[in-house]
Design a protein around this motif. Structure first.
Motif: not given
Length: 98
Positions: A60-64, A66, A68-70, A72
């Motif tokens: 899952t990418v950019n899912g709720l 997750d 941890s923040p992406p 930078k």
């Protein structure tokens, strides 16, 4: 005695994931880190639906889910391969004239 899990064939997993059978076979051999977990029974390849679902959930990418923040991304210098661009050739020629 524990209940035996139902294992899916390659064709079934391809249909479930919406991929072609050729893609499933190619990623299994050429890029196993990007392929769902599978079991080998002789020459037969089988997939445990529970393991495949866990693997899918981990993708899952950019899912709720997750927490941890992406990270930078560090800006990187663009490099290209092959012959220099026209702008690079002109700049080099101008610098050589000086």
């Amino acid at each position: 005695m524990e209940k035996m899990a139902i294992l899916l064939k390659e064709e079934e997993i391809a249909k479930w994931l919406g991929l072609s059978l050729a893609t499933i076979r190619r990623t299994r051999t050429a890029n196993p880190s990007r392929h769902p977990p599978y079991k080998k029974l002789g020459s037969a390849v089988r997939y445990d639906p529970v393991e495949v679902q866990k693997w899918l959930d981990s993708k899952t990418v950019n899912g709720l889910d997750d927490p941890s923040p992406p990270a930078k991304a560090e800006p990187t210098k663009q490099t290209h391969r092959g012959a220099p661009t026209k702008a690079e050739r002109v700049t080099k020629a101008k610098n050589a004239e000086k």
